[in-house]
Motif scaffolding. Structure first.
Motif, PDB file in Angstrom:
ATOM      1  N   UNK A  68       0.827  -1.206   0.000  1.00  0.00           N
ATOM      2  CA  UNK A  68       0.000   0.000   0.000  1.00  0.00           C
ATOM      3  C   UNK A  68       0.863   1.258   0.000  1.00  0.00           C
ATOM      4  N   UNK A  69       1.906   1.286   0.843  1.00  0.00           N
ATOM      5  CA  UNK A  69       2.751   2.472   0.925  1.00  0.00           C
ATOM      6  C   UNK A  69       3.629   2.624  -0.323  1.00  0.00           C
ATOM      7  N   UNK A  70       4.025   1.522  -0.918  1.00  0.00           N
ATOM      8  CA  UNK A  70       4.746   1.555  -2.190  1.00  0.00           C
ATOM      9  C   UNK A  70       3.914   2.321  -3.223  1.00  0.00           C
ATOM     10  N   UNK A  71       2.626   2.032  -3.259  1.00  0.00           N
ATOM     11  CA  UNK A  71       1.744   2.697  -4.218  1.00  0.00           C
ATOM     12  C   UNK A  71       1.540   4.166  -3.870  1.00  0.00           C
ATOM     13  N   UNK A 131      -0.808  -8.319  -5.468  1.00  0.00           N
ATOM     14  CA  UNK A 131       0.385  -7.760  -6.092  1.00  0.00           C
ATOM     15  C   UNK A 131       0.499  -8.241  -7.527  1.00  0.00           C
ATOM     16  N   UNK A 132       0.958  -7.364  -8.384  1.00  0.00           N
ATOM     17  CA  UNK A 132       1.230  -7.742  -9.760  1.00  0.00           C
ATOM     18  C   UNK A 132       2.564  -8.472  -9.807  1.00  0.00           C
ATOM     19  N   UNK A 133       2.530  -9.784 -10.102  1.00  0.00           N
ATOM     20  CA  UNK A 133       3.744 -10.583 -10.173  1.00  0.00           C
ATOM     21  C   UNK A 133       3.768 -11.342 -11.498  1.00  0.00           C
ATOM     22  N   UNK A 134       4.956 -11.635 -11.959  1.00  0.00           N
ATOM     23  CA  UNK A 134       5.146 -12.371 -13.202  1.00  0.00           C
ATOM     24  C   UNK A 134       6.218 -13.415 -12.967  1.00  0.00           C
ATOM     25  N   UNK A 190       7.482   2.003   4.948  1.00  0.00           N
ATOM     26  CA  UNK A 190       6.248   2.255   5.706  1.00  0.00           C
ATOM     27  C   UNK A 190       6.348   3.469   6.625  1.00  0.00           C
ATOM     28  N   UNK A 191       7.334   4.338   6.391  1.00  0.00           N
ATOM     29  CA  UNK A 191       7.515   5.478   7.295  1.00  0.00           C
ATOM     30  C   UNK A 191       6.250   6.331   7.395  1.00  0.00           C
ATOM     31  N   UNK A 192       5.551   6.551   6.269  1.00  0.00           N
ATOM     32  CA  UNK A 192       4.380   7.436   6.273  1.00  0.00           C
ATOM     33  C   UNK A 192       3.253   6.840   7.102  1.00  0.00           C
ATOM     34  N   UNK A 193       3.059   5.538   6.987  1.00  0.00           N
ATOM     35  CA  UNK A 193       2.033   4.858   7.776  1.00  0.00           C
ATOM     36  C   UNK A 193       2.367   4.928   9.267  1.00  0.00           C
TER      37      UNK A 193
END
Length: 403
Positions: free
Chosen positions: A67-70, A110-113, A345-348
């Motif tokens: 979530x934070x990555x996005x 998650x989008x994984x390939x 995750x610093x923002x969370x």
């Protein structure tokens, strides 16, 4: 001096707390004993985790990472390098572990390939022929210094005051509540505050002790090794349970190889083992033989792990979640500590801390940091100017004493 909230610590979480509170209209002051980002933040490998690294072992924390990555992709693109990432299964690695990770990532949305070894080497020619298959995941590389100064600038614009090279020398507690903090260095003043946030990472236990409360920490050191980049342009992770030398991070003309995990007693004074450096290079070279080249530099970081979260864990099986501690029950009302977590995750972490502070202060304003772009969001030059203006110590970005 008087303020409503004093934040101690100028890493990502501390400046994130200052920004969040300031945007809610709270008067806030931040102090740090050195330059911004000078602790764990500026000495990380700087990966913006997708959550894949923790997906099978800690799905809730992995979901927070995703979530934070996005979020950071939206609010701070100039702080990121969209490298993508891969988890590599080498000959001899457990195929069941690969399958568990793939399934866990999919469960997170998650989008994984999945790539064959040959397909992976088409994308990353430097990867070893021993790669049997790989997972492509949405990892990225973050600039810790740019991210920290962007938050510091946003906090300042919203009214926060930031003092660097201003070490805390004492914390005053009276009648069961924190009343003020004695700060030396460039400030040399007592700051009286209604609430104090301890965001000092591996030093959280020492800071808490100044207020007469206990925060048991179990910090671990890790080495990052910089070598000339042979052409790697994505984050490479070994697809096995976390171990020494399992990640390669591209940073321009340098590849950063990491890392180790050894418990330390003192986050300021610990052994820097040449054996760990050699082991890190050798293990990373198993994934990418071309990184086995002369070492340009090393830098060491210390993880701010909260001891109760680590009890019963073995070695690398460590939590990457965070703990928010309210010390009111220890006769230090208004004193809070935020520990653990990771850069992604610093923002969370900051939001959770600001929520608790605002509950105490009776402030009803909501968090605004998830959808509000940071200063210089699309302008790297502006962020680099802010780094110079604020002053940072971040070897991860080639800025600071160990750069």
């Amino acid at each position: 001096m008087q303020t409503t909230v004093l934040v101690i610590g100028g890493g990502a979480t501390g400046v994130g707390v200052a920004r969040d509170l300031a945007l809610r209209g709270v008067e806030v002051t931040l102090v740090d004993r050195g330059a911004l980002a000078a602790g764990t933040t500026g000495r990380s490998h700087g990966v913006l985790h997708s959550g894949a690294r923790y997906a099978e072992a800690d799905p809730s924390d992995a979901a927070a990472c995703l979530a934070e990555n996005r979020v950071l992709r939206e609010v701070a693109p100039a702080c990121l390098d969209e490298t993508g990432g891969y988890f590599l299964q080498l000959a001899g690695d457990d195929p069941d572990y690969f399958e568990r990770k793939r399934a866990a990532c999919a469960d997170l949305g998650m989008s994984v390939e999945t790539l064959s070894g040959a397909e992976l080497r088409e994308r990353v020619p430097e990867a070893t022929p021993a790669v049997e298959r790989a997972l492509a995941v949405p990892d990225a590389v973050v600039s810790p210094s740019r991210l920290v100064v962007a938050n510091a600038a946003a906090a300042s614009e919203a009214g926060a005051t930031i003092h660097t090279h201003a070490p805390v020398e004492g914390i005053r507690v009276a009648d069961g509540a924190v009343t003020g903090v004695d700060v030396g260095g460039t400030l040399d003043a007592t700051i009286r505050a209604d609430a104090v946030v301890n965001a000092t990472g591996p030093w959280a236990g020492r800071c808490a002790a100044l207020a007469g409360v206990s925060v048991p920490m179990r910090p671990t050191r890790g080495v990052m090794v910089g070598v000339e980049n042979p052409g790697v342009d994505a984050v490479l992770n070994r697809c096995r349970p976390p171990a020494d030398g399992d990640i390669v991070v591209p940073r321009g003309d340098e590849a950063v190889l990491g890392t180790t995990s050894v418990a330390v007693d003192d986050p300021d004074d610990f052994e820097r083992s040449e054996a760990e450096v050699a082991r890190t290079v050798a293990e990373c070279a198993a994934m990418c033989p071309a990184v086995d080249r002369p070492v340009r530099r090393t830098y060491w970081g210390v993880r701010p792990l909260y001891a109760p979260d680590e009890d019963g864990r073995d070695g690398r099986a460590i939590s990457r979640g965070f703990a928010l501690l309210d010390h009111a029950a220890e006769d230090a009302a208004g004193f809070l500590t935020i520990v653990g977590g990771k850069l992604t995750t610093y923002r969370k972490m900051a939001e959770a801390t600001a929520d608790r502070v605002c509950d105490r202060l009776g402030v009803s304003a909501a968090c605004r940091t998830a959808d509000r772009p940071l200063p210089g969001a699309d302008d790297p030059a502006e962020l680099d100017a802010l780094c110079a203006a604020f002053g940072v110590d971040a070897p991860a970005d080639g800025r600071g004493a160990d750069a």
